[in-house]
Design a protein around this motif. Structure first.
Motif, mmCIF file in Angstrom:
data_model
loop_
_atom_site.group_PDB
_atom_site.id
_atom_site.type_symbol
_atom_site.label_atom_id
_atom_site.label_comp_id
_atom_site.label_asym_id
_atom_site.label_seq_id
_atom_site.Cartn_x
_atom_site.Cartn_y
_atom_site.Cartn_z
ATOM 1 N N SER A 154 0.985 -1.049 -0.224
ATOM 2 C CA SER A 154 0.174 0.016 -0.097
ATOM 3 C C SER A 154 1.052 1.366 -0.063
ATOM 4 N N PHE A 155 0.504 2.039 -0.852
ATOM 5 C CA PHE A 155 1.361 3.495 -0.605
ATOM 6 C C PHE A 155 1.015 4.395 0.608
ATOM 7 N N SER A 179 4.898 8.274 -3.974
ATOM 8 C CA SER A 179 4.607 8.140 -5.445
ATOM 9 C C SER A 179 5.717 8.804 -6.460
ATOM 10 N N VAL A 184 5.871 -0.779 -10.327
ATOM 11 C CA VAL A 184 4.777 -0.861 -9.476
ATOM 12 C C VAL A 184 3.557 -0.830 -10.457
ATOM 13 N N ARG A 206 -0.277 -0.139 -10.341
ATOM 14 C CA ARG A 206 -1.408 0.610 -9.712
ATOM 15 C C ARG A 206 -2.543 0.450 -10.066
ATOM 16 N N THR A 207 -3.730 0.096 -9.139
ATOM 17 C CA THR A 207 -5.036 -0.039 -9.671
ATOM 18 C C THR A 207 -5.829 0.609 -8.500
ATOM 19 N N VAL A 224 -2.132 -2.628 -5.028
ATOM 20 C CA VAL A 224 -0.743 -2.185 -5.537
ATOM 21 C C VAL A 224 0.076 -3.567 -5.756
#
Length: 327
Positions: free
Chosen positions: A36-37, A52, A67, A69-70, A74
């Motif tokens: 997780s960011f 990010s 990476v 990302r959706t 992640v």
């Protein structure tokens, strides 16, 4: 001049100074650990935008996506996973070296993230904090009280206090003390309803089960019985709750018979406010038989983790016995 020649081609990457990418590599490693960011930003004490940006910088330098990302998840690309696998051991060694250097400098310091069950944490972990901070003023603690079992590394915790009989063999587990379950009721309830002489009679009593999926069933073993006589008893009553303090207060109010861990029930039993029932039978398989301090394995235990574990072990070593009392 052709407008297409105004910008460098994607393959024309600038020469890199590797030391400028260490922060970006570390951010990638933390994202891989936490998935997780947002959690990575919390661990790194950065904004989500800053994390990010670090990943974007690293991807630009590497010339490929690291990476994916959706909106829901992640995950690392194959290149990102390979980069993490090749660098995580080095970062772990750096972390150990820094910890050892700080330890050698004298006063232990640092942030310790701890998770513990609500009732156990309130009653027996939190009361030990003042004396710990007095002894180690440079250590800070974030204590999260939750009955949800969380994966330590993924959630960013350094230490978990657990009530269990089977600590995970993938972690380091230090037993702080023994514990047991107590079947208890108040004098007022027993005067009104009478005391059960056998576990089978609990089906006719008002009971206060712990809130877990499915019907409430209590398991008992006869103490000292040859062959280990066991008995399962379905129980019901006016209240089910997921917290031992709530059930203890309900038992004290005379609402019924409760099955509680001794760390919640023992003080009231010693004071004569609750009475332990069916002493010839042992409640089994419901709560753990030990309190453990659990932390992820590493070749060198961080000093704050070791010191807090030792502090709790010294405080809790006597256990919660002396629990038997009268009506």
């Amino acid at each position: 001049m052709d407008a297409r020649d105004e910008h460098p081609k994607p393959s024309a990457l600038p020469e890199l100074r590797n030391e400028l990418l260490w922060g970006q590599l570390h951010a990638l490693l933390v994202i891989a650990q936490l998935g997780s960011f947002t959690k990575a930003a919390q661990r790194l004490a950065l904004s989500k935008a800053a994390v990010s940006q670090r990943i974007a910088d690293l991807e630009r330098a590497m010339g490929q996506q690291l990476v994916a990302r959706t909106t829901r998840s992640v995950r690392l690309s194959e290149a990102g996973q390979r980069l993490v696998e090749e660098t995580e051991a080095s970062f772990a060694q750096i972390t150990r070296s820094l910890a050892e250097a700080r330890d050698a400098a004298g006063q232990p310091r640092g942030l310790l993230r701890v998770t513990a069950p609500v009732a156990l944490g309130r009653q027996h972990v939190a009361p030990q904090l003042e004396s710990f901070f007095r002894r180690y003023p440079e250590i800070r603690i974030e204590l999260d009280l939750s009955d949800r079992l969380v994966p330590l590394a993924q959630e960013g915790y350094d230490l978990a206090i657990r009530h269990t009989s089977s600590p995970p063999d993938t972690h380091v587990a230090v037993k702080l003390c023994a514990t047991r379950a107590l079947l208890v009721a108040s004098g007022a309830y027993l005067r009104r309803q009478g005391a059960p002489a056998h576990p089978a009679e609990l089906g006719q009593h008002q009971c206060l089960p712990y809130l877990r999926p499915g019907p409430a069933v209590w398991l008992f073993e006869r103490r000292g019985a040859a062959g280990g006589e066991r008995l399962k008893v379905p129980v019901q009553g006016p209240l089910r709750a997921g917290n031992s303090e709530v059930l203890r207060e309900a038992a004290l109010a005379g609402l019924g018979i409760a099955l509680l861990p001794d760390f919640s029930a023992a003080p009231a039993v010693r004071a004569g406010r609750l009475r332990e029932l069916l002493p010839d039978w042992r409640p089994a398989g419901f709560f753990g038989d030990g309190i453990y301090a659990i932390h992820p394995w590493s070749s060198s235990t961080p000093r704050p983790v070791r010191l807090f574990t030792e502090h709790l072990k010294a405080a809790l070593a006597p256990g919660f016995e002396g629990a038997r009392g009268g009506g």
